[in-house]
Design an enzyme around this catalytic site. Sequence first.
Site, mmCIF file in Angstrom:
data_model
loop_
_atom_site.group_PDB
_atom_site.id
_atom_site.type_symbol
_atom_site.label_atom_id
_atom_site.label_comp_id
_atom_site.label_asym_id
_atom_site.label_seq_id
_atom_site.Cartn_x
_atom_site.Cartn_y
_atom_site.Cartn_z
ATOM 1 N N LYS A 53 0.837 -1.201 0.000
ATOM 2 C CA LYS A 53 0.000 0.000 0.000
ATOM 3 C C LYS A 53 0.878 1.260 0.000
ATOM 4 C CE LYS A 53 -3.915 -2.265 2.207
ATOM 5 N NZ LYS A 53 -4.867 -2.421 3.295
ATOM 6 N N GLN A 97 -4.624 -1.328 9.441
ATOM 7 C CA GLN A 97 -4.605 -2.666 8.860
ATOM 8 C C GLN A 97 -5.243 -3.673 9.813
ATOM 9 O OE1 GLN A 97 -3.632 -3.218 5.736
ATOM 10 N NE2 GLN A 97 -4.123 -5.387 5.898
ATOM 11 N N ASP A 120 -11.250 3.050 4.099
ATOM 12 C CA ASP A 120 -11.601 1.625 4.037
ATOM 13 C C ASP A 120 -13.122 1.447 3.908
ATOM 14 O OD1 ASP A 120 -9.654 -0.378 4.030
ATOM 15 O OD2 ASP A 120 -9.118 -0.015 6.128
HETATM 16 N N1 LIG Z 1 -7.762 -2.196 6.842
HETATM 17 C C1 LIG Z 1 -7.892 -3.250 6.021
HETATM 18 N N2 LIG Z 1 -7.453 -4.449 6.404
HETATM 19 C C2 LIG Z 1 -7.605 -5.501 5.565
HETATM 20 C C3 LIG Z 1 -8.186 -5.334 4.287
HETATM 21 C C4 LIG Z 1 -8.643 -4.056 3.924
HETATM 22 O O1 LIG Z 1 -9.215 -3.827 2.801
HETATM 23 N N3 LIG Z 1 -8.471 -3.041 4.805
HETATM 24 N N4 LIG Z 1 -8.237 -6.395 3.397
HETATM 25 C C5 LIG Z 1 -7.509 -7.614 3.670
HETATM 26 C C6 LIG Z 1 -6.094 -7.656 3.181
HETATM 27 N N5 LIG Z 1 -5.705 -6.752 2.076
HETATM 28 C C7 LIG Z 1 -5.699 -5.423 2.307
HETATM 29 O O2 LIG Z 1 -5.344 -4.933 3.312
HETATM 30 C C8 LIG Z 1 -5.092 -7.229 0.888
HETATM 31 C C9 LIG Z 1 -5.036 -8.555 0.570
HETATM 32 C C10 LIG Z 1 -4.349 -8.999 -0.567
HETATM 33 C C11 LIG Z 1 -3.719 -8.091 -1.392
HETATM 34 C C12 LIG Z 1 -2.921 -8.492 -2.582
HETATM 35 O O3 LIG Z 1 -2.446 -7.648 -3.305
HETATM 36 N N6 LIG Z 1 -2.700 -9.787 -2.800
HETATM 37 C C13 LIG Z 1 -1.838 -10.209 -3.861
HETATM 38 C C14 LIG Z 1 -0.858 -11.229 -3.329
HETATM 39 C C15 LIG Z 1 0.048 -10.662 -2.261
HETATM 40 C C16 LIG Z 1 1.006 -11.721 -1.718
HETATM 41 O O4 LIG Z 1 1.908 -12.081 -2.451
HETATM 42 O O5 LIG Z 1 0.831 -12.135 -0.568
HETATM 43 C C17 LIG Z 1 -2.661 -10.790 -5.011
HETATM 44 O O6 LIG Z 1 -3.754 -11.303 -4.756
HETATM 45 O O7 LIG Z 1 -2.169 -10.734 -6.136
HETATM 46 C C18 LIG Z 1 -3.783 -6.752 -1.073
HETATM 47 C C19 LIG Z 1 -4.461 -6.331 0.049
HETATM 48 C C20 LIG Z 1 -7.451 -7.887 5.167
HETATM 49 N N7 LIG Z 1 -7.152 -6.719 5.932
#
Ligand SMILES: Nc1nc2c(c(=O)[nH]1)N[C@@H](CN(C=O)c1ccc(C(=O)N[C@@H](CCC(=O)O)C(=O)O)cc1)CN2
Length: 285
Positions: A53, A97, A120
Site C-alpha cells: 500500500k 490494517q 476503508d
Molecule cells: N484495513 C484493512 N485491512 C484488511 C483489508 C482491507 O481492505 N483493509 N483487506 C484484507 C487484506 N488486504 C488489504 O489490506 C489485501 C489482501 C491482498 C492483497 C494483494 O495484493 N494480494 C496479492 C498477493 C500478495 C502476496 O503475495 O501475498 C494478489 O492477490 O495478487 C492486497 C491487500 C485484510 N485486511
Amino acid sequence: MTAKLIDGLALSKTLRAEVATRAAALTARGHQPGLAVVLVGDNPASEVYVRNKIKACEDNGIHSSYDRYPATLSEAELLARIDALNRDPKIHGILVQLPLPSHIDSHKVIEAIAPEKDVDGFHVANAGALMTGKPLFRPCTPYGVMKMFEANGIDLRGANAVVIGRSNIVGKPMALLLLEAGATVTICHSKTRDLAAHARAADVIVAATGRRNLVTADMVKPGAAVIDVGMNRDDAGKLCGDVDFAGVSAVAGHITPVPGGVGPMTITMLLVNTIEAAERSAAQA
Ligand SMILES: Nc1nc2c(c(=O)[nH]1)N[C@@H](CN(C=O)c1ccc(C(=O)N[C@@H](CCC(=O)O)C(=O)O)cc1)CN2
C-alpha cells in the site's frame, strides 16, 4: 469453454494512472493527497499488504505516513494516535490494517476514525450509508470487484449473484453493491445447507471464505463469472484462492486469478478512495 481471465494487475495499472493524474492536479494546487497507514503487531501477511500500500502511494503521488507499533500497544494508545490523525490536515485517509491484536477492539478503533477519512469504508456511518446507496467510501475489495465487472462488460442487471462469505469487509458490502447494480443477490455462508445448488444457479459467484478449493467446476453454471477473493496457501505454500482455478476455468465465462486478481484491486481502490477524500477536502478549503 475456457474462461476469459479478469486481470486485476492490468486493470489496476489503468486505474492507478488515473489516480496519479488526479494526485498531480491536487498537488499542483497545494493539496497533496495523504494517507496514514497504521499497523499493529507482526502478522507477516499484513506486513506485505501494508508495504504494498505504501509503495502504491509513493508510485502514484500520494504522500503516506506509516505508524508501525508492536503487538503490545494498548487500545488507548491506538485511539489517541487516531485522534491525532483525524486532526492532521495533511492526512486525508486513515488505514488501520486488520486484523488487530485480540486485546484491541477493532470496532472501537474503526468507529474512532473520522468518517470523512475512513478510506476503508468500514465506519458504521459509511456502512450504513452504503445500505441506503450514498456512502462516502465503498470498502476497497468489493469496490474493486465492481470495477472488474464494469471493465469486462459483465451486466449485473437481473443477474443471479451468489456471494459466499458474510464478513463486514467483503461479503456484506459486496452483496449491497451487487444489489445496487440490479443483481438478485444470495449470500451463502458456513451454515448454508446446499451451497452447490445456490452456486449452480448463479450467473456471478464471488467467493470470499478463506477455504481453498471450496468452489469446484461442478458448482459453476457454464459461462458464469467467478470472482475469487480468497487468499490461502496450498500444500506447497503457494498462494491460492477459494476457487479450483484449473477446473472452474474450463466451465466459467470469466474468472479471476490468485494472485493477480482481486488483491491488487483492493490496493488500487484504496488509492481511489484516498484521492476522493483529498478532492473533497480541497473543495472545502
Ligand atoms: N484495513 C484493512 N485491512 C484488511 C483489508 C482491507 O481492505 N483493509 N483487506 C484484507 C487484506 N488486504 C488489504 O489490506 C489485501 C489482501 C491482498 C492483497 C494483494 O495484493 N494480494 C496479492 C498477493 C500478495 C502476496 O503475495 O501475498 C494478489 O492477490 O495478487 C492486497 C491487500 C485484510 N485486511
